[in-house]
Design an enzyme around this catalytic site. Structure first.
Site, PDB file in Angstrom:
ATOM      1  N   ASN A  45      34.533  45.632  30.495  1.00 40.23           N
ATOM      2  CA  ASN A  45      33.863  46.542  31.433  1.00 40.23           C
ATOM      3  C   ASN A  45      32.881  47.451  30.682  1.00 40.23           C
ATOM      4  OD1 ASN A  45      36.235  47.750  30.367  1.00 40.23           O
ATOM      5  ND2 ASN A  45      36.362  49.213  32.040  1.00 40.23           N
ATOM      6  N   GLU A  58      34.681  41.231  34.555  1.00 40.83           N
ATOM      7  CA  GLU A  58      34.385  39.916  35.125  1.00 40.83           C
ATOM      8  C   GLU A  58      32.875  39.702  35.235  1.00 40.83           C
ATOM      9  OE1 GLU A  58      36.482  42.175  36.181  1.00 40.83           O
ATOM     10  OE2 GLU A  58      38.299  41.301  37.022  1.00 40.83           O
ATOM     11  N   CYS A  89      39.614  43.026  40.672  1.00 43.34           N
ATOM     12  CA  CYS A  89      39.352  43.785  41.900  1.00 43.34           C
ATOM     13  C   CYS A  89      38.790  42.849  42.975  1.00 43.34           C
ATOM     14  CB  CYS A  89      38.396  44.945  41.624  1.00 43.34           C
ATOM     15  SG  CYS A  89      36.667  44.464  41.403  1.00 43.34           S
ATOM     16  N   CYS A  92      35.398  41.347  42.361  1.00 37.02           N
ATOM     17  CA  CYS A  92      35.390  40.356  41.286  1.00 37.02           C
ATOM     18  C   CYS A  92      36.096  39.069  41.672  1.00 37.02           C
ATOM     19  CB  CYS A  92      35.938  40.964  40.004  1.00 37.02           C
ATOM     20  SG  CYS A  92      34.749  42.141  39.312  1.00 37.02           S
TER      21      CYS A  92
END
Ligand code: THU
Length: 133
Positions: A45, A58, A89, A92
């Site tokens: 991230n 992702e 999430c 994603c």
């Protein structure tokens, strides 16, 4: 299908997590996936002072997928800052769906699951193609 080395994927995801830029949430994430041609792609991230601009692990992983030759994702692992399994999430899951083989496998908090199990009745490219006919 080739055997999936989940330990290798987890190792790649954990190594990616170490590279995360998460000064705002302090929640580092790493993602890794096996690609249809056998290579492994990974991402972390990358946050932003404008919080909504944050890239999930992702997202950067899919960037690497394309930058290293494309293909489809066969198996996926996501980990948190302690190396524990993390669920992708909602956004994603949609991102993964677009670039996965049908039935891609994910390591989840409740065991190995398919992409269809974590994103049932998904909206996808086929819906757009059908609407265009
Ligand atoms: N995050 C990911 O990288 N992937 C996910 O699937 C869940 C959330 C990141 C975004 C943000 O940098 C931090 O985790 C806290 O939400």
């Amino acid at each position: 299908m080739t055997d999936i080395d989940w330990d290798e994927l987890r190792h790649a995801a954990t190594a990616a997590m170490e590279r995360a830029y998460a000064p705002y949430s302090r929640f580092k994430v790493g993602a890794a996936a096996l690609v249809s041609d056998g290579r492994i792609v990974a991402g972390c991230n990358i946050e932003n002072a404008s919080y909504g601009v944050t890239l999930c692990a992702e997202c950067t992983m899919v960037g690497e997928l394309f930058m290293t030759g494309g293909g489809q994702l066969v198996a996926f692992v996501c980990v948190d800052g302690e190396g524990k399994t993390l669920m992708p999430c909602g956004r994603c899951r949609q991102l993964l769906f677009e670039h996965s083989i049908p039935g891609m496998l994910l390591e989840t908090v409740s065991g190995i699951r398919t992409i269809d199990e974590v994103l049932p009745d998904a909206f996808g490219p086929r819906d757009l193609e059908e609407a265009a006919r």
